[in-house]
Design a protein around this motif. Structure first.
Motif, PDB file in Angstrom:
ATOM      1  N   GLU A   1       0.831  -1.213   0.000  1.00  6.93           N
ATOM      2  CA  GLU A   1       0.000   0.000   0.000  1.00  6.93           C
ATOM      3  C   GLU A   1       0.866   1.264   0.000  1.00  6.93           C
ATOM      4  N   LEU A   2       1.957   1.237   0.756  1.00  9.54           N
ATOM      5  CA  LEU A   2       2.832   2.409   0.829  1.00  9.54           C
ATOM      6  C   LEU A   2       3.500   2.685  -0.520  1.00  9.54           C
ATOM      7  N   THR A   3       3.980   1.627  -1.176  1.00  4.43           N
ATOM      8  CA  THR A   3       4.614   1.810  -2.484  1.00  4.43           C
ATOM      9  C   THR A   3       3.641   2.435  -3.471  1.00  4.43           C
ATOM     10  N   LYS A   4       2.409   1.962  -3.456  1.00  2.77           N
ATOM     11  CA  LYS A   4       1.379   2.527  -4.336  1.00  2.77           C
ATOM     12  C   LYS A   4       1.163   4.010  -4.037  1.00  2.77           C
ATOM     13  N   MET A   5       1.114   4.367  -2.753  1.00  4.03           N
ATOM     14  CA  MET A   5       0.894   5.760  -2.369  1.00  4.03           C
ATOM     15  C   MET A   5       2.075   6.648  -2.761  1.00  4.03           C
ATOM     16  N   LEU A   6       3.303   6.159  -2.588  1.00  2.00           N
ATOM     17  CA  LEU A   6       4.484   6.947  -2.951  1.00  2.00           C
ATOM     18  C   LEU A   6       4.525   7.195  -4.458  1.00  2.00           C
ATOM     19  N   CYS A   7       4.094   6.201  -5.237  1.00  2.00           N
ATOM     20  CA  CYS A   7       4.030   6.386  -6.695  1.00  2.00           C
ATOM     21  C   CYS A   7       3.019   7.468  -7.057  1.00  2.00           C
ATOM     22  N   GLU A   8       1.920   7.538  -6.318  1.00  2.01           N
ATOM     23  CA  GLU A   8       0.912   8.578  -6.556  1.00  2.01           C
ATOM     24  C   GLU A   8       1.456   9.952  -6.177  1.00  2.01           C
ATOM     25  N   ILE A   9       2.157  10.034  -5.054  1.00  6.06           N
ATOM     26  CA  ILE A   9       2.709  11.317  -4.604  1.00  6.06           C
ATOM     27  C   ILE A   9       3.724  11.846  -5.607  1.00  6.06           C
ATOM     28  N   LEU A  10       4.597  10.975  -6.106  1.00  6.85           N
ATOM     29  CA  LEU A  10       5.656  11.387  -7.033  1.00  6.85           C
ATOM     30  C   LEU A  10       5.217  11.301  -8.496  1.00  6.85           C
ATOM     31  N   LYS A  11       3.935  10.913  -8.723  1.00 10.53           N
ATOM     32  CA  LYS A  11       3.360  10.854 -10.073  1.00 10.53           C
ATOM     33  C   LYS A  11       4.208   9.997 -11.028  1.00 10.53           C
ATOM     34  N   VAL A  12       4.588   8.828 -10.552  1.00  9.16           N
ATOM     35  CA  VAL A  12       5.385   7.913 -11.376  1.00  9.16           C
ATOM     36  C   VAL A  12       4.560   7.483 -12.594  1.00  9.16           C
ATOM     37  N   GLY A  13       5.143   7.619 -13.772  1.00 11.77           N
ATOM     38  CA  GLY A  13       4.464   7.241 -15.003  1.00 11.77           C
ATOM     39  C   GLY A  13       3.813   8.389 -15.735  1.00 11.77           C
ATOM     40  N   GLU A  14       3.715   9.557 -15.090  1.00 14.03           N
ATOM     41  CA  GLU A  14       3.114  10.730 -15.739  1.00 14.03           C
ATOM     42  C   GLU A  14       4.199  11.566 -16.402  1.00 14.03           C
ATOM     43  N   LEU A  15       3.845  12.191 -17.524  1.00 17.85           N
ATOM     44  CA  LEU A  15       4.791  13.079 -18.197  1.00 17.85           C
ATOM     45  C   LEU A  15       4.998  14.344 -17.367  1.00 17.85           C
ATOM     46  N   PRO A  16       6.176  14.949 -17.422  1.00 16.37           N
ATOM     47  CA  PRO A  16       6.409  16.177 -16.652  1.00 16.37           C
ATOM     48  C   PRO A  16       5.526  17.314 -17.134  1.00 16.37           C
ATOM     49  N   SER A  17       5.077  18.135 -16.196  1.00 14.73           N
ATOM     50  CA  SER A  17       4.259  19.310 -16.524  1.00 14.73           C
ATOM     51  C   SER A  17       5.130  20.393 -17.161  1.00 14.73           C
ATOM     52  N   GLU A  18       4.546  21.161 -18.069  1.00 14.64           N
ATOM     53  CA  GLU A  18       5.295  22.236 -18.727  1.00 14.64           C
ATOM     54  C   GLU A  18       5.427  23.470 -17.844  1.00 14.64           C
ATOM     55  N   THR A  19       4.637  23.521 -16.769  1.00 15.94           N
ATOM     56  CA  THR A  19       4.636  24.734 -15.941  1.00 15.94           C
ATOM     57  C   THR A  19       5.192  24.515 -14.540  1.00 15.94           C
ATOM     58  N   CYS A  20       5.512  23.276 -14.189  1.00 20.90           N
ATOM     59  CA  CYS A  20       5.921  22.982 -12.815  1.00 20.90           C
ATOM     60  C   CYS A  20       7.439  23.128 -12.641  1.00 20.90           C
ATOM     61  N   ASN A  21       7.868  23.611 -11.488  1.00 23.88           N
ATOM     62  CA  ASN A  21       9.295  23.659 -11.161  1.00 23.88           C
ATOM     63  C   ASN A  21       9.534  23.134  -9.737  1.00 23.88           C
ATOM     64  N   ASP A  22       8.674  22.179  -9.330  1.00 25.03           N
ATOM     65  CA  ASP A  22       8.683  21.667  -7.961  1.00 25.03           C
ATOM     66  C   ASP A  22       9.631  20.472  -7.834  1.00 25.03           C
ATOM     67  N   PHE A  23      10.924  20.736  -7.851  1.00 24.16           N
ATOM     68  CA  PHE A  23      11.895  19.654  -7.644  1.00 24.16           C
ATOM     69  C   PHE A  23      12.270  19.590  -6.165  1.00 24.16           C
ATOM     70  N   HIS A  24      12.736  18.401  -5.745  1.00 25.45           N
ATOM     71  CA  HIS A  24      13.107  18.199  -4.342  1.00 25.45           C
ATOM     72  C   HIS A  24      14.599  17.878  -4.259  1.00 25.45           C
ATOM     73  N   PRO A  25      15.383  18.757  -3.645  1.00 26.23           N
ATOM     74  CA  PRO A  25      16.838  18.549  -3.573  1.00 26.23           C
ATOM     75  C   PRO A  25      17.228  17.206  -2.970  1.00 26.23           C
ATOM     76  N   MET A  26      16.413  16.693  -2.031  1.00 22.54           N
ATOM     77  CA  MET A  26      16.815  15.467  -1.335  1.00 22.54           C
ATOM     78  C   MET A  26      16.881  14.265  -2.276  1.00 22.54           C
ATOM     79  N   PHE A  27      16.121  14.288  -3.381  1.00 24.83           N
ATOM     80  CA  PHE A  27      16.152  13.168  -4.318  1.00 24.83           C
ATOM     81  C   PHE A  27      17.419  13.155  -5.169  1.00 24.83           C
TER      82      PHE A  27
END
Length: 744
Positions: free
Chosen positions: A432-458
């Protein structure tokens, strides 16, 4: 209505007609000429009139252009942009100019050629000139010059290296500017041209202008043509790009990451993992962390966007495992589950492995799989047949067991030995946690053209997603115990616990921790008790009463509050704002000021040399626009000045601050707000002037705040009194009215 009569013999100054514009026109070697331009007359007639004034023949070979730094030609399409007091220049027509430059850049004289290429780079920003130059097959000429340039000028490069560098820089600049207009397809370029541009990335690392334009061309080629992607991928390697990230120029670093992202994005599915392995071998992540994220300078919006894109593309490599079901018959996959069991129960079960019957061994395995928290105790492989998260959940569990073995064993044994039914099943929770983390990080979705929300820790770990999971599974186990959830009704408990865990993770991520350790410490401060306190505090602050009387009171008060907000917006427009102008490449040019007249009838505006310290008086703003002439207000990508294309993606910050006023048939007044607050104020104010709703985020926030304050004030006298959901019933009519006292 009183009529004011002018004194006898006095002259009354009449305002100039709206179609008449007063300008000054220059011509080399002559005094500037003051002239009134009638916007109703054809532009060719106006040019003929100007030419006749200076006795110039062949007026069809001349044109008017702005005398400012842009030098843009005036056409029938953009002539409405001419303002009172503008300085124009009579010059050769774009057709003539394109023909002359087409000949000059082929001159045998190096000095003449260099000067011609410099002029071409400047003129190419103008779409009118660009169209004429492209019609002369100018793009092909430039590509031929690039393809043959190095061999032809080998001697020049050795003798006069600065001159050669400038010549190449102007050639590439002109090419980029011409292609930015979107007139010519990217599919038309040869392999020789691509090879030459790719070679410049290596040869001219010290020449910032050549390197920048070469990288921009490569990115555009990859993004705009599948065929060119394949050719560019053969010519440019990650190893050639990496050194440019180790420099100090953030613009070059941005273009470099943009090229890497473009190659990553357009790569076929079977090549992406191979490319990711190469990036890992070249230590791209650590180089970006050291030289970009932790460099001693602020990260601009375009760089933030490119880092966000790289982050998304990297996580998207997990999509294949996320969507892969486990094959219960695959021995290699089943061995992973055996390994999980071995690591957790090795000490207590290893002696039994060497002896005992098969039945006893199966019974022992079933018991251990139950302790591990799987649904199917007999065949745990069946737990991983749902996608998402598929095999990705099993990968995460194995990583946690191998790289954080002590924590893994502690969680499994701690929950398997509990007798109070509050155990947290590790297997089901991990899925369940793996599924939720994929949703939070939008795994499988193309990057948005307007977003700049990167996380330094990654960018601090090569296996950042797995480490992210390891931290979060320990958080889930801790929160499960704090909430005293039970495994008997796992589905209900899962929903409640997962909601809290997701909130904990999201709140920690919004603080943008710089490392995974910092993220972990943020989570330690967000216990279940703390989440409850935060929720309670937010509910109290919002004062979100949902009872019917409160909702009716809100509905009654809302029009008054909206009128108050409207007046505040209009008052701000009367004070005015200083805006910045951007040219076609969206670089800062100069300032201008706009304000609303006190009677809300006219917008006054005009150019400024520098940003003012206070309000600018109405009489110093030379241009006016009656509010009655405004047809519409458009924002973002719908704005005329936001529809140009750039080598890099459109500046996201500028796009969010752009709005335009459309008037007459094709007139427009284009704005770039200094910040989001001013953007909301002006779009709200202009919509209010047009009788439309104010829809900005600022209005919604102001409305919520003011409504909440007003309701609190009105309910002060009812403190500690329960407000009923429905009004009390009206009593029956009395049988007589003898109790009425007649005052008369």
């Amino acid at each position: 209505c009183p009529v004011v009569l002018a004194p006898k013999n006095s002259i009354v100054a009449m305002p100039p007609p709206a179609d008449i514009v007063k300008v000054a026109i220059e011509w080399p070697g002559a005094f500037p000429k003051l002239m009134e331009i009638d916007q109703k007359k054809p532009l060719s007639s106006i040019i003929k009139e100007v030419c006749d004034g200076w006795s110039l023949a062949n007026h069809d070979q001349f044109a008017l252009q702005h005398a400012d730094s842009s030098n843009f030609y005036i056409t029938e399409k953009n002539r409405n942009e001419i303002k009172n007091g503008a300085i124009l220049r009579l010059t050769t027509s774009p057709t003539q100019n394109a023909q002359q430059l087409h000949e000059r850049i082929q001159s045998s004289s190096m000095d003449a050629k260099l000067e011609a290429l410099k002029d071409l780079a400047n003129y190419s920003r103008d779409v009118t000139f660009a169209q004429e130059f492209i019609n002369l097959d100018g793009i092909s000429l430039l590509t031929q010059m690039v393809e043959s340039g190095t061999e032809r000028y080998q001697k020049l490069q050795k003798i006069m290296k600065p001159c050669f560098g400038d010549m190449l820089s102007f050639t590439l600049t002109a090419f980029v500017e011409l292609m930015d207009h979107g007139i010519v397809s990217w599919d038309t370029f040869s392999v020789a041209f691509i090879k030459k541009i790719a070679s410049y990335v290596n040869k001219f690392a010290s020449d910032i202008s050549i390197l920048q334009r070469s990288l921009a061309i490569l990115e555009s080629m990859v993004l705009n043509s599948h065929d060119l992607y394949q050719k560019v991928a053969q010519e440019i390697t990650i190893g050639q790009l990496i050194p440019h990230l180790q420099g100090t120029d953030q613009e070059i670093q941005t273009y470099t990451i943009a090229v890497i992202n473009a190659l990553f994005l357009k790569a076929p599915d079977d090549k992406r993992q191979e490319m990711a392995n190469i990036l890992a071998q070249k230590q791209l992540r650590s180089i970006i962390l050291t030289h970009v994220i932790r460099a001693q300078r602020a990260i601009n919006n375009e760089m933030a966007h490119q880092l966000y894109v790289l982050q998304v593309l990297t996580f998207n490599l997990l999509e294949d495992r996320m969507m892969t079901k486990m094959d219960p018959q695959d021995q290699a996959q089943r061995d992973i589950i055996f390994e999980l069991r071995r690591i957790a129960f090795d000490a207590e079960s290893e002696p039994n492995n060497s002896s005992g019957s098969m039945e006893k061994r199966k019974s022992m395995y079933t018991r251990d799989y139950k302790k591990l928290g799987f649904i199917n105790h007999v065949n745990p492989a069946m737990d991983f047949t749902q996608t998402p998260p598929g095999m990705l959940a099993l990968d995460n569990m194995l990583y946690f067991a191998k790289h954080h073995q002590d924590a893994y064993i502690r969680i499994v044994l701690e929950n398997s030995s509990r007798e109070d039914k509050h155990e947290c099943p590790f297997g089901r929770s991990s899925i369940e946690l793996t599924k939720m983390l994929c949703e939070i990080l939008k795994v499988g979705e193309l990057p948005s053209e307007t977003c700049n929300d990167f996380h330094p820790m990654f960018f601090t770990h090569d296996r950042s997603f797995e480490e992210f999971f390891c931290i979060c599974i320990q958080l889930l186990n801790k929160t499960w115990k704090e909430m005293r959830a039970t495994s008997e009704d796992f589905n209900k408990a899962r929903k409640r616990v997962m909601q809290v865990v997701k909130e904990q993770i999201m709140r920690a991520l919004t603080t943008k921790p710089s490392s995974l350790d910092q993220f972990k410490s943020k989570l330690q401060n967000l216990s279940y008790t703390e989440i409850l306190k935060i929720r309670q505090s937010e509910r109290m602050n919002q004062e979100d009463f949902q009872s019917r009387p409160i909702l009716e009171l809100k509905e009654k008060i809302q029009p008054e509050i909206l009128e108050l907000i409207k007046q505040q917006r209009l008052n701000r427009l009367v004070e005015g704002t200083c805006f910045r102008k951007l040219n076609s490449r969206r670089r800062q040019d100069k300032f201008w000021y706009c304000r609303l007249s006190p009677n809300h009838k006219v917008l006054h505006y005009g150019d400024l040399e520098e940003s003012p310290q206070g309000e600018v008086p109405h009489d110093s703003l030379q241009d006016k626009l009656p509010v009655a002439d405004i047809k519409a207000v458009v924002t973002g990508k719908d704005c005329p000045h936001m529809k140009e294309k750039g080598a890099l993606k459109q500046n996201k910050e500028v796009l969010e601050l752009a709005f335009s006023i459309l008037y007459d048939s094709s007139g427009q007044l284009n704005f770039i707000a200094p910040d989001k607050h001013e953007y909301c104020v002006w779009t709200d104010g202009l919509n209010a002037l047009l009788g439309k709703d104010m829809l900005s985020d600022l209005t919604r926030n102001d409305l919520d705040t003011l409504l909440s304050m007003e309701i609190k004030l009105r309910l002060l006298d009812l403190e500690n009194i329960q407000i009923p959901d429905a009004p009390p019933p009206i009593p029956k009519e009395p049988s007589n009215y003898d109790f009425v006292y007649d005052c008369n």
